[in-house]
Design a protein around this motif. Structure first.
Motif, PDB file in Angstrom:
ATOM      1  N   SER A   8     -12.602  41.852 -15.186  1.00 50.63           N
ATOM      2  CA  SER A   8     -11.663  40.961 -15.867  1.00 50.63           C
ATOM      3  C   SER A   8     -10.325  41.649 -16.113  1.00 50.63           C
ATOM      4  CB  SER A   8     -12.246  40.449 -17.179  1.00 50.63           C
ATOM      5  OG  SER A   8     -12.412  41.531 -18.081  1.00 50.63           O
ATOM      6  N   SER A   9     -10.346  42.956 -16.349  1.00 47.00           N
ATOM      7  CA  SER A   9      -9.081  43.642 -16.580  1.00 47.00           C
ATOM      8  C   SER A   9      -8.287  43.786 -15.289  1.00 47.00           C
ATOM      9  CB  SER A   9      -9.317  45.016 -17.221  1.00 47.00           C
ATOM     10  OG  SER A   9     -10.027  45.846 -16.331  1.00 47.00           O
ATOM     11  N   ARG A  10      -8.942  43.817 -14.161  1.00 43.03           N
ATOM     12  CA  ARG A  10      -8.245  43.926 -12.887  1.00 43.03           C
ATOM     13  C   ARG A  10      -7.665  42.588 -12.459  1.00 43.03           C
ATOM     14  NH1 ARG A  10     -12.722  47.603 -10.100  1.00 43.03           N
ATOM     15  NH2 ARG A  10     -11.999  49.562 -10.929  1.00 43.03           N
ATOM     16  N   GLN A  11      -8.195  41.518 -12.953  1.00 39.61           N
ATOM     17  CA  GLN A  11      -7.712  40.211 -12.546  1.00 39.61           C
ATOM     18  C   GLN A  11      -6.434  39.809 -13.271  1.00 39.61           C
ATOM     19  OE1 GLN A  11     -10.993  37.611 -13.157  1.00 39.61           O
ATOM     20  NE2 GLN A  11     -12.127  38.348 -11.395  1.00 39.61           N
ATOM     21  N   ARG A  12      -6.127  40.414 -14.412  1.00 38.93           N
ATOM     22  CA  ARG A  12      -4.905  40.098 -15.136  1.00 38.93           C
ATOM     23  C   ARG A  12      -3.707  40.556 -14.319  1.00 38.93           C
ATOM     24  NH1 ARG A  12      -4.923  42.740 -20.737  1.00 38.93           N
ATOM     25  NH2 ARG A  12      -7.134  42.686 -20.586  1.00 38.93           N
ATOM     26  N   PRO A  13      -2.717  39.658 -14.148  1.00 35.22           N
ATOM     27  CA  PRO A  13      -1.557  40.091 -13.375  1.00 35.22           C
ATOM     28  C   PRO A  13      -0.706  41.067 -14.190  1.00 35.22           C
ATOM     29  CG  PRO A  13      -1.195  37.890 -14.219  1.00 35.22           C
ATOM     30  CD  PRO A  13      -2.598  38.278 -14.581  1.00 35.22           C
ATOM     31  N   MET A  14      -0.025  41.936 -13.523  1.00 38.04           N
ATOM     32  CA  MET A  14       0.835  42.913 -14.199  1.00 38.04           C
ATOM     33  C   MET A  14       2.150  42.199 -14.545  1.00 38.04           C
ATOM     34  SD  MET A  14      -0.252  46.535 -12.811  1.00 38.04           S
ATOM     35  CE  MET A  14       1.026  47.240 -13.638  1.00 38.04           C
ATOM     36  N   SER A  15       2.519  42.230 -15.808  1.00 36.00           N
ATOM     37  CA  SER A  15       3.752  41.561 -16.214  1.00 36.00           C
ATOM     38  C   SER A  15       4.897  42.573 -16.201  1.00 36.00           C
ATOM     39  CB  SER A  15       3.597  40.949 -17.595  1.00 36.00           C
ATOM     40  OG  SER A  15       3.358  41.974 -18.536  1.00 36.00           O
ATOM     41  N   SER A  16       6.072  42.058 -15.851  1.00 32.69           N
ATOM     42  CA  SER A  16       7.254  42.899 -15.762  1.00 32.69           C
ATOM     43  C   SER A  16       8.075  42.709 -17.028  1.00 32.69           C
ATOM     44  CB  SER A  16       8.063  42.482 -14.537  1.00 32.69           C
ATOM     45  OG  SER A  16       9.317  43.089 -14.565  1.00 32.69           O
ATOM     46  N   ALA A  17       8.422  43.780 -17.706  1.00 30.04           N
ATOM     47  CA  ALA A  17       9.243  43.712 -18.916  1.00 30.04           C
ATOM     48  C   ALA A  17      10.672  44.125 -18.561  1.00 30.04           C
ATOM     49  CB  ALA A  17       8.677  44.638 -19.979  1.00 30.04           C
ATOM     50  N   GLY A  18      11.684  43.370 -19.083  1.00 29.24           N
ATOM     51  CA  GLY A  18      13.075  43.733 -18.842  1.00 29.24           C
ATOM     52  C   GLY A  18      13.767  42.747 -17.927  1.00 29.24           C
ATOM     53  N   PHE A  19      14.992  43.117 -17.536  1.00 29.30           N
ATOM     54  CA  PHE A  19      15.822  42.264 -16.691  1.00 29.30           C
ATOM     55  C   PHE A  19      16.077  42.961 -15.370  1.00 29.30           C
ATOM     56  CE2 PHE A  19      17.118  41.368 -21.086  1.00 29.30           C
ATOM     57  CZ  PHE A  19      16.833  40.014 -21.134  1.00 29.30           C
ATOM     58  N   THR A  20      16.302  42.164 -14.374  1.00 32.98           N
ATOM     59  CA  THR A  20      16.655  42.746 -13.082  1.00 32.98           C
ATOM     60  C   THR A  20      18.142  43.091 -13.090  1.00 32.98           C
ATOM     61  OG1 THR A  20      17.233  40.644 -12.063  1.00 32.98           O
ATOM     62  CG2 THR A  20      14.914  41.317 -11.933  1.00 32.98           C
ATOM     63  N   LEU A  21      18.526  43.917 -12.159  1.00 32.32           N
ATOM     64  CA  LEU A  21      19.920  44.326 -12.047  1.00 32.32           C
ATOM     65  C   LEU A  21      20.823  43.130 -11.751  1.00 32.32           C
ATOM     66  CD1 LEU A  21      21.936  46.630 -12.002  1.00 32.32           C
ATOM     67  CD2 LEU A  21      21.452  46.918  -9.577  1.00 32.32           C
ATOM     68  N   ILE A  22      20.344  42.192 -10.954  1.00 32.25           N
ATOM     69  CA  ILE A  22      21.140  41.011 -10.617  1.00 32.25           C
ATOM     70  C   ILE A  22      21.365  40.151 -11.855  1.00 32.25           C
ATOM     71  CG2 ILE A  22      21.128  38.861  -9.304  1.00 32.25           C
ATOM     72  CD1 ILE A  22      19.728  40.406  -7.062  1.00 32.25           C
ATOM     73  N   GLU A  23      20.342  39.965 -12.680  1.00 34.55           N
ATOM     74  CA  GLU A  23      20.502  39.188 -13.907  1.00 34.55           C
ATOM     75  C   GLU A  23      21.534  39.821 -14.842  1.00 34.55           C
ATOM     76  OE1 GLU A  23      16.065  37.218 -14.456  1.00 34.55           O
ATOM     77  OE2 GLU A  23      16.417  39.261 -15.155  1.00 34.55           O
ATOM     78  N   LEU A  24      21.501  41.128 -14.975  1.00 35.44           N
ATOM     79  CA  LEU A  24      22.473  41.815 -15.822  1.00 35.44           C
ATOM     80  C   LEU A  24      23.891  41.686 -15.266  1.00 35.44           C
ATOM     81  CD1 LEU A  24      20.520  45.061 -16.776  1.00 35.44           C
ATOM     82  CD2 LEU A  24      21.121  43.154 -18.248  1.00 35.44           C
ATOM     83  N   MET A  25      24.050  41.794 -13.953  1.00 33.09           N
ATOM     84  CA  MET A  25      25.378  41.689 -13.344  1.00 33.09           C
ATOM     85  C   MET A  25      25.948  40.281 -13.516  1.00 33.09           C
ATOM     86  SD  MET A  25      24.868  44.074  -9.962  1.00 33.09           S
ATOM     87  CE  MET A  25      26.336  43.483  -9.190  1.00 33.09           C
ATOM     88  N   VAL A  26      25.124  39.266 -13.375  1.00 35.42           N
ATOM     89  CA  VAL A  26      25.579  37.883 -13.556  1.00 35.42           C
ATOM     90  C   VAL A  26      25.997  37.656 -15.003  1.00 35.42           C
ATOM     91  CG1 VAL A  26      24.803  35.476 -13.574  1.00 35.42           C
ATOM     92  CG2 VAL A  26      24.290  36.936 -11.615  1.00 35.42           C
ATOM     93  N   THR A  27      25.223  38.159 -15.954  1.00 33.49           N
ATOM     94  CA  THR A  27      25.549  38.013 -17.369  1.00 33.49           C
ATOM     95  C   THR A  27      26.874  38.694 -17.701  1.00 33.49           C
ATOM     96  OG1 THR A  27      23.198  37.968 -17.900  1.00 33.49           O
ATOM     97  CG2 THR A  27      24.712  38.427 -19.715  1.00 33.49           C
ATOM     98  N   ILE A  28      27.073  39.889 -17.197  1.00 28.91           N
ATOM     99  CA  ILE A  28      28.320  40.620 -17.446  1.00 28.91           C
ATOM    100  C   ILE A  28      29.505  39.897 -16.803  1.00 28.91           C
ATOM    101  CG2 ILE A  28      29.558  42.762 -16.937  1.00 28.91           C
ATOM    102  CD1 ILE A  28      26.859  44.203 -17.382  1.00 28.91           C
ATOM    103  N   ALA A  29      29.313  39.350 -15.616  1.00 25.81           N
ATOM    104  CA  ALA A  29      30.395  38.614 -14.951  1.00 25.81           C
ATOM    105  C   ALA A  29      30.783  37.363 -15.745  1.00 25.81           C
ATOM    106  CB  ALA A  29      29.982  38.238 -13.535  1.00 25.81           C
ATOM    107  N   VAL A  30      29.815  36.644 -16.257  1.00 29.81           N
ATOM    108  CA  VAL A  30      30.098  35.452 -17.063  1.00 29.81           C
ATOM    109  C   VAL A  30      30.838  35.841 -18.344  1.00 29.81           C
ATOM    110  CG1 VAL A  30      29.018  33.617 -18.433  1.00 29.81           C
ATOM    111  CG2 VAL A  30      28.223  34.067 -16.110  1.00 29.81           C
TER     112      VAL A  30
END
Length: 160
Positions: A8-30
């Motif tokens: 059961s522990s192997r079946q849980r998907p690994m979650s990603s914490a944080g933002f991608t570089l593209i998301e940060l660049m778009v936010t800064i550009a806006v």
């Protein structure tokens, strides 16, 4: 039992914490676009506020000179010095006592027909027009008019 816990522990998907570089660049550009749009409006508002503040200081000084000349029953001279950004009310008696002094923002410019004006106890004076503007921003300009009957009024406009 151990096998079911491990599966059961192997079946849980690994979650990603944080933002991608593209998301940060778009936010800064806006944010950069928003700041570039808002910056000129903010600087104009600050210039307008400085001019209004200096105009209020000038009007208060002129009114004080007018009232003090009547109360003291003597002529008072109001003068300003744009170099030191100060305004002074001086009595016209033999001692030339200083009645009051004011200062205004160094980023503002005051232009007038005369550098000094004398208020008489009879509520008479010379007609003078003061133009107040910001040294950096020409859009903010106010005008203070003193009539021969010592009436003091303000209006938007004028030129420096």
């Amino acid at each position: 039992m151990n096998a079911s816990i491990n599966s059961s522990s192997r079946q849980r998907p690994m979650s990603s914490a944080g933002f991608t570089l593209i998301e940060l660049m778009v936010t800064i550009a806006v944010l950069a676009i928003i700041v570039s749009i808002a910056a000129p409006n903010i600087s104009t508002q600050l210039a307008n506020q400085r001019v209004k503040s200096t105009t209020a200081t000038l009007v208060n000084a002129l009114k004080e000179a007018k009232v003090e000349s009547v109360i003291r029953r003597q002529s008072l001279e109001f003068s300003f010095d744009d170099g030191s950004h100060s305004m002074v009310i001086i009595s016209k008696n033999a001692n030339s006592d200083e009645v009051a002094s004011y200062s205004y923002n160094a980023k503002n410019i005051i232009k007038a027909d005369k550098a000094s004006i004398t208020f008489h106890p009879s509520k008479r004076t010379d007609t003078v027009v003061f133009n107040i503007c910001d040294s950096k921003n020409s859009s903010a300009t106010m005008q203070v008019v003193v009539t021969a009957a010592a009436n003091i009024s303000t209006a938007a406009g004028g030129t420096c």
